[in-house]
Motif scaffolding. Sequence first.
Motif, PDB file in Angstrom:
ATOM      1  N   ASN A 129       0.825  -1.206   0.000  1.00  0.00           N
ATOM      2  CA  ASN A 129       0.000   0.000   0.000  1.00  0.00           C
ATOM      3  C   ASN A 129       0.864   1.263   0.000  1.00  0.00           C
ATOM      4  O   ASN A 129       0.521   2.244  -0.636  1.00  0.00           O
ATOM      5  N   ILE A 130       1.998   1.201   0.720  1.00  0.00           N
ATOM      6  CA  ILE A 130       2.885   2.370   0.765  1.00  0.00           C
ATOM      7  C   ILE A 130       3.400   2.701  -0.625  1.00  0.00           C
ATOM      8  O   ILE A 130       3.246   3.826  -1.105  1.00  0.00           O
ATOM      9  N   TYR A 131       3.999   1.692  -1.295  1.00  0.00           N
ATOM     10  CA  TYR A 131       4.622   2.051  -2.577  1.00  0.00           C
ATOM     11  C   TYR A 131       3.581   2.330  -3.652  1.00  0.00           C
ATOM     12  O   TYR A 131       3.815   3.128  -4.555  1.00  0.00           O
ATOM     13  N   ALA A 134       1.548   5.855  -1.766  1.00  0.00           N
ATOM     14  CA  ALA A 134       2.307   6.988  -1.243  1.00  0.00           C
ATOM     15  C   ALA A 134       3.696   7.060  -1.868  1.00  0.00           C
ATOM     16  O   ALA A 134       4.460   7.965  -1.567  1.00  0.00           O
ATOM     17  N   GLN A 135       4.023   6.080  -2.708  1.00  0.00           N
ATOM     18  CA  GLN A 135       5.316   5.977  -3.388  1.00  0.00           C
ATOM     19  C   GLN A 135       6.472   5.690  -2.421  1.00  0.00           C
ATOM     20  O   GLN A 135       7.312   4.861  -2.685  1.00  0.00           O
ATOM     21  N   THR A 136       6.521   6.416  -1.304  1.00  0.00           N
ATOM     22  CA  THR A 136       7.629   6.176  -0.393  1.00  0.00           C
ATOM     23  C   THR A 136       7.160   6.205   1.056  1.00  0.00           C
ATOM     24  O   THR A 136       6.218   6.924   1.399  1.00  0.00           O
ATOM     25  N   GLY A 137       7.808   5.412   1.857  1.00  0.00           N
ATOM     26  CA  GLY A 137       7.442   5.330   3.260  1.00  0.00           C
ATOM     27  C   GLY A 137       8.338   4.366   3.974  1.00  0.00           C
ATOM     28  O   GLY A 137       9.391   3.961   3.447  1.00  0.00           O
ATOM     29  N   GLU A 138       7.903   3.964   5.162  1.00  0.00           N
ATOM     30  CA  GLU A 138       8.791   3.142   5.966  1.00  0.00           C
ATOM     31  C   GLU A 138       7.968   2.111   6.738  1.00  0.00           C
ATOM     32  O   GLU A 138       6.849   2.365   7.159  1.00  0.00           O
ATOM     33  N   ARG A 160       4.036   9.606   4.091  1.00  0.00           N
ATOM     34  CA  ARG A 160       3.550  10.980   4.006  1.00  0.00           C
ATOM     35  C   ARG A 160       2.757  11.167   2.717  1.00  0.00           C
ATOM     36  O   ARG A 160       2.822  12.204   2.069  1.00  0.00           O
ATOM     37  N   GLY A 161       2.051  10.147   2.358  1.00  0.00           N
ATOM     38  CA  GLY A 161       1.265  10.196   1.125  1.00  0.00           C
ATOM     39  C   GLY A 161      -0.025  10.968   1.313  1.00  0.00           C
ATOM     40  O   GLY A 161      -0.217  11.649   2.321  1.00  0.00           O
ATOM     41  N   PRO A 162      -0.927  10.852   0.358  1.00  0.00           N
ATOM     42  CA  PRO A 162      -2.145  11.663   0.369  1.00  0.00           C
ATOM     43  C   PRO A 162      -3.195  11.211   1.393  1.00  0.00           C
ATOM     44  O   PRO A 162      -4.221  11.870   1.532  1.00  0.00           O
ATOM     45  N   GLY A 163      -2.921  10.117   2.096  1.00  0.00           N
ATOM     46  CA  GLY A 163      -3.914   9.632   3.051  1.00  0.00           C
ATOM     47  C   GLY A 163      -4.964   8.777   2.375  1.00  0.00           C
ATOM     48  O   GLY A 163      -5.016   8.676   1.156  1.00  0.00           O
ATOM     49  N   ILE A 164      -5.779   8.127   3.206  1.00  0.00           N
ATOM     50  CA  ILE A 164      -6.821   7.248   2.657  1.00  0.00           C
ATOM     51  C   ILE A 164      -8.154   7.966   2.825  1.00  0.00           C
ATOM     52  O   ILE A 164      -8.680   8.066   3.932  1.00  0.00           O
ATOM     53  N   PRO A 201      -4.527  14.095   5.326  1.00  0.00           N
ATOM     54  CA  PRO A 201      -3.852  14.644   4.146  1.00  0.00           C
ATOM     55  C   PRO A 201      -2.324  14.637   4.292  1.00  0.00           C
ATOM     56  O   PRO A 201      -1.599  14.661   3.291  1.00  0.00           O
ATOM     57  N   GLY A 202      -1.839  14.600   5.526  1.00  0.00           N
ATOM     58  CA  GLY A 202      -0.388  14.653   5.732  1.00  0.00           C
ATOM     59  C   GLY A 202       0.281  13.286   5.699  1.00  0.00           C
ATOM     60  O   GLY A 202       1.501  13.183   5.801  1.00  0.00           O
ATOM     61  N   GLY A 203      -0.506  12.244   5.594  1.00  0.00           N
ATOM     62  CA  GLY A 203       0.097  10.918   5.559  1.00  0.00           C
ATOM     63  C   GLY A 203      -0.703   9.908   6.348  1.00  0.00           C
ATOM     64  O   GLY A 203      -1.757  10.221   6.907  1.00  0.00           O
ATOM     65  N   THR A 204      -0.177   8.685   6.376  1.00  0.00           N
ATOM     66  CA  THR A 204      -0.885   7.581   7.022  1.00  0.00           C
ATOM     67  C   THR A 204       0.063   6.824   7.936  1.00  0.00           C
ATOM     68  O   THR A 204       1.221   6.591   7.585  1.00  0.00           O
TER      69      THR A 204
END
Lengths: 221, 137
Positions: A129-131, A134-138, A160-164, A201-204
Motif C-alpha cells: 500500500n505504501i509504494y 504513497a510511493q515512499t514510506g517506511e 507521508r502520502g495523500p492519506g486514505i 492529508p499529511g500521511g498515514t
Amino acid sequence: MALVRDAVADVLRNTSLVPVAARSIVTTLPSSAGGEVGSLDVVAGHDLLRYLAVGLRVFSSAPQPALLEELHRCLTGGQGFKPANRVLTVTSDHHVVTAQETAHAMLRGLFKPTDCIRVVTAVSELARNIYLYAQTGEVRLTMAEEPDWSLLFQVVAQDRGPGIPNLDEILSGSYRSKTGLGKGLLGARTLLDGLDIKTGPGGTTIKGFKKSRPPDLSRNP
Amino acid sequence: MAPFETAPDHSPAPLMKLGHCLFVLVPGNLRDAAARELHDAVAARLAKEQGIRGLVIDVSALSIVDSYAARVLDETAHVARSFGSKTVLVGLHPEVAVTLVELGIDLTGLETALNLERALAKLKLRIVSEDGDGPGP
C-alpha cells in the motif's frame, strides 16, 4: 558450564518444596533441560516452563507465580528474549519482497507456521500500500517479550502520502479499488490481532500487532 | 507454426508445454512486476499456441500469496479461460490457503490440486505416450 537442569534444581532447592518433590520435578524434565543456560530458544523455554508448572502441580501445590518467574529467569539465563527491531524503507515492489522476507525471518520458529504466514502476508499488504499509494514510506517491525512470556510482534507502516480518503468504506468491505487492494487493508486487519489506522492529508500511520500464545501453564504438556 | 520456439518469452518463469497442457512454475519471492510479466507471458503463449486446453500453475515456491499475487493468479486464470483453457493451481501451501480465505480472497476462477497428476486428472488430460497420441488439435 551451567546446565538448565542444574539451575532449575538450584531454584527449587531454595523454595519451600519438599526435597523429594523438587527432585521429582527435575527428574521428569524433558531432555531439552540438559542444555546450557541461555541455550534454549524462547519456544523451548516456554515448553520447559509448561513442564515445570505441571511438575509443581503434580508434586506440590498449585504453581506459584513468583517461583515460575524465577524459573523462567533461570531458563533464559537471566537475559530473557532479545528484542528485535528492523526499519525498512519502501519505495518499490522489490521492498515488498524485502519486507516479507524480513518479517518471516523474525517470526520463524517463534510463531506457529500458520500465524507466521498470516503476519507476513499482513506486512506485505501494508508495505505494498505504501509504494502503490504513497510511493515512499517506511515499515518498522519489532518483536518483544511480554510480561506473560508471550511474544509481541508489531508492525508500523508510515508514509507521508495523500492519506486514505475512504477509510470507512474500505473497512466496511464495500469498497473495491481498481487495483483490488481495498482487500489488503481489510485483510491485514483480519490477519493480525489488532490494526490501528491514522490517516489524513499529511500521511498515514498504520500500527498492527500479533501476539504469540503464551505458554499455557494450566494444561498438561 | 515455427519448428523451433526461438521467440523470447520475457517471462520470469519457464513456461513448459506438455501435450495439451501449459505448465508454469512460479518462482518464490515474486515481485509485483514479475507477477505481472508472468501473467502477460502466459497470455502471449496461449495466444500463440493452439490447442492448449489446460494451464497448470505450480505455486509451491510461494510461501506468501497476498491479495496482489492472488489477483494476478485469478486474472491469469481468466485470460486462460478466454483462450479455452482451464486453470489448476498445484502446490498451494496449507498455511497460504488458510491465509487467503481469511483475506477474503475469492479464487473461484481457479481449481486447486494436490499435485501435478491430480491436476492433469482435473483437466482430463494425460501425458502423451509413444502410441502416437500426439499433441495438436
